[in-house]
Write an enzyme that holds these catalytic residues in place. Structure first.
Site, mmCIF file in Angstrom:
data_model
loop_
_atom_site.group_PDB
_atom_site.id
_atom_site.type_symbol
_atom_site.label_atom_id
_atom_site.label_comp_id
_atom_site.label_asym_id
_atom_site.label_seq_id
_atom_site.Cartn_x
_atom_site.Cartn_y
_atom_site.Cartn_z
ATOM 1 N N ASP A 67 54.472 27.926 43.912
ATOM 2 C CA ASP A 67 53.342 27.312 43.221
ATOM 3 C C ASP A 67 53.729 26.797 41.834
ATOM 4 O O ASP A 67 54.835 27.063 41.350
ATOM 5 C CB ASP A 67 52.176 28.321 43.114
ATOM 6 N N ASN A 136 44.046 40.422 42.579
ATOM 7 C CA ASN A 136 42.914 40.226 43.493
ATOM 8 C C ASN A 136 43.378 39.980 44.937
ATOM 9 O O ASN A 136 42.591 39.570 45.788
ATOM 10 C CB ASN A 136 42.024 39.071 43.016
ATOM 11 N N HIS A 138 45.805 37.793 45.761
ATOM 12 C CA HIS A 138 46.307 36.446 46.040
ATOM 13 C C HIS A 138 47.815 36.443 46.277
ATOM 14 O O HIS A 138 48.543 37.300 45.787
ATOM 15 C CB HIS A 138 45.877 35.424 44.967
ATOM 16 N N GLU A 143 43.777 32.015 46.358
ATOM 17 C CA GLU A 143 42.771 32.937 45.852
ATOM 18 C C GLU A 143 41.841 33.405 46.977
ATOM 19 O O GLU A 143 41.763 32.747 48.027
ATOM 20 C CB GLU A 143 41.945 32.224 44.770
HETATM 21 C C1 GLP Z 1 50.741 34.691 39.581
HETATM 22 C C2 GLP Z 1 51.557 33.944 40.635
HETATM 23 C C3 GLP Z 1 51.784 34.782 41.860
HETATM 24 C C4 GLP Z 1 52.237 36.173 41.457
HETATM 25 C C5 GLP Z 1 51.128 36.855 40.715
HETATM 26 C C6 GLP Z 1 51.426 38.280 40.303
HETATM 27 O O1 GLP Z 1 49.392 34.395 39.588
HETATM 28 N N1 GLP Z 1 50.971 32.709 41.029
HETATM 29 O O2 GLP Z 1 52.724 34.145 42.699
HETATM 30 O O3 GLP Z 1 52.598 36.915 42.578
HETATM 31 O O4 GLP Z 1 50.858 36.098 39.549
HETATM 32 O O5 GLP Z 1 52.200 38.293 39.154
HETATM 33 P P1 GLP Z 1 52.742 39.563 38.425
HETATM 34 O O6 GLP Z 1 53.981 39.942 39.122
HETATM 35 O O7 GLP Z 1 53.004 39.092 37.027
HETATM 36 O O8 GLP Z 1 51.683 40.606 38.496
#
Ligand code: GLP
Length: 245
Positions: A67, A136, A138, A143
């Site tokens: 993404d 959440n 995702h 989402e």
């Molecule tokens: C972001 C990314 C995700 C990632 C998520 C969790 O929103 N788009 O791909 O997995 O955050 O991130 P973290 O590892 O910082 O909790």
């Protein structure tokens, strides 16, 4: 699904790096799907070390990131292209021309998303997709919704994701409101999936995603239907699933 509770956060990163290293050794020309977020930083550091020591090579690898924020140029320090360069691409022997991240600076969502799907198909699909888990549920930026979006698309970020990710920006108003993300179909088409999760604040969502009902309200739960998934969590994130590992 293989569900592993690592001995520590460092152990989670090491095991995940070993998993990716094994993919690289089995197929030096493989197509890797990559993820951002705080969680994979440790495993990228391990892979950088492995590469410096000659244990792995990225010379033949093609990558597709999950993404990118819509509206951020590659040079922006919160763009996912910047993140990947900082934590991996600039420190390994990868051909940067074969690294792909959705084109955040291009506002033409239809063109960006269609081109991304085409590029993945032209590369022969993703062999191993790395994922983190949003608080959440995702994956990528898919989402919670009423349906599972299939292909790469433009998404409106939820308020909870904007808040969660605001820690990395100067203020919450600087967090982009939209992102381009691989769809659930794109992710599920990967031949194998590796997810890493860390932290006590993810313990509840880990339990729901992997041991609860499959629902688009918890996008990661769809992975229960994938045939080749490895989930590696640290002790805090695995706390509520000790009886399952
Ligand atoms: C972001 C990314 C995700 C990632 C998520 C969790 O929103 N788009 O791909 O997995 O955050 O991130 P973290 O590892 O910082 O909790």
């Amino acid at each position: 699904m293989e569900f592993i509770i690592a001995e520590s956060t460092e152990d989670m990163s090491r095991r995940a790096a070993d998993h990716i290293a094994a993919c690289l050794q089995a197929d030096p020309d493989c197509v890797l799907g990559l993820a951002t977020g705080t969680t994979p930083i440790g495993l990228y550091a391990e892979l950088v070390e492995d590469c410096a020591e000659g244990k792995v090579s990225f010379a033949g690898v093609t990558t597709f990131n999950l993404d990118e924020y819509r509206g951020l140029a590659p040079e922006h320090d919160q763009s996912y292209r910047y993140f990947m360069k900082k934590h991996l691409f600039d420190h390994v022997d990868i051909d940067q021309a074969r690294t792909h991240v959705p084109e955040g600076a291009n506002p033409d969502a239809h063109a960006v998303c269609a081109a991304y799907e085409e590029a993945i198909a032209a590369a022969g699909g993703v062999d191993m997709q790395l994922l983190g888990l949003g608080p959440n549920g995702h994956i990528g930026f898919n989402e919670p919704e009423d349906t599972f979006p299939a292909a790469t698309h433009c998404v409106d970020l939820t308020q909870s994701t904007i808040e969660a990710n605001s820690r990395l920006f100067e203020c919450i108003d600087d967090v982009p409101r939209q992102a381009y993300t691989m769809g659930i179909g794109t992710i599920m088409a990967a031949r194998s999936v590796l997810m890493v999760v860390e932290g006590a604040h993810k313990a509840e969502i880990v339990k729901k995603a992997f041991f609860g009902p499959v629902t688009p309200q918890i996008p990661a739960s769809i992975l229960q239907f994938h045939q080749n998934v490895t989930v590696i969590v640290d002790p805090a994130a695995g706390e509520l699933c000790r009886d399952k590992a």
